[in-house]
Design a protein around this motif. Sequence first.
Motif: not given
Length: 303
Positions: A58, A74, A92, A96, A103, A105, A141, A172
């Motif tokens: 991250w 990602g 996340a 983003d 992004l 995820l 999210v 996602i």
Amino acid sequence: MPCRVGVQLPEVERSVPWPEVVAMAQAAEQAGLDSIWLGDHLLYDLPDGTSRGPWEVWTALAALASVTERVQLGPFVASTSFHPPPVLAKQAATVDAISGGRLVLGLGAGWNQREYTAYGLPYDRRVSRFEEAFTVIRELVRTGHSTFHGTFYDVEDCVLDPRPLQPGGPPIMLGSVGPRMLRIGLPHVDAWNVWWSDYGNTVDGFTAVRERVEAAAREAGRGPGEVEATAAVFVQLPGGVGRLAGEPYDEHTPGPVPVSELAAHLDAMSRAGAAHLQLVLDPITVESVEIVGEVVRSFRAGA
């Protein structure tokens, strides 16, 4: 429409200084690739008896988001058990925002017991833990709020603020094709992914997996094409000697796609239903990224 094509940046194939990672990410963007991906791992034991780990995913994604402008990026894929679920959702949302809404995820349950033991993380019941974490992360999210009381996680009136930049949260992607993981993820995710060695790194192998996953998606109430099919593709370039990694590879491991055949392979995978492909390169260097960028441009020109 031809599929999107990205590249996984180095994991533990070799020790890579951070400036070289930045150079690869920028080379991928300049070469016209669609995405860059970083594995989420902490530590591998290598075949020679040494141990090596990649940069923390991250932190690295945030840094790469700040030095690129167009490519999606990602985790490939984020282990939901490395962080408390609300913290992962916060990470996340932050990436983003830093990336300007780029992004994807990717989420998975993790598999490498060595890193769990070394870092003091629970390894048992990983899919059960994933199911709970996935619920919390998804709610945060997508809606900005979650209250969840489970066996492993207890979240009371959690608010995600600031929210992700992408309306409704970043797409996602489920990093598994296991039956139980599909039952958990397919009702909710935007895409699924299969690793190259799990489908044989062949078009026929991918097609068989896609048909199985699409049947599961129909059972989960998803419509045709509603959940994108994505896959890693192992590619070997001149100078490649095999991918050094923490995974056990032997004589039964599928072979790579030679870069000389990559354009045709991309076309065949696209026709087989792949919406996005993540190239895993041997060797992984700036020059390799530039070479496959040329191949991808050729593929698109002929599509």
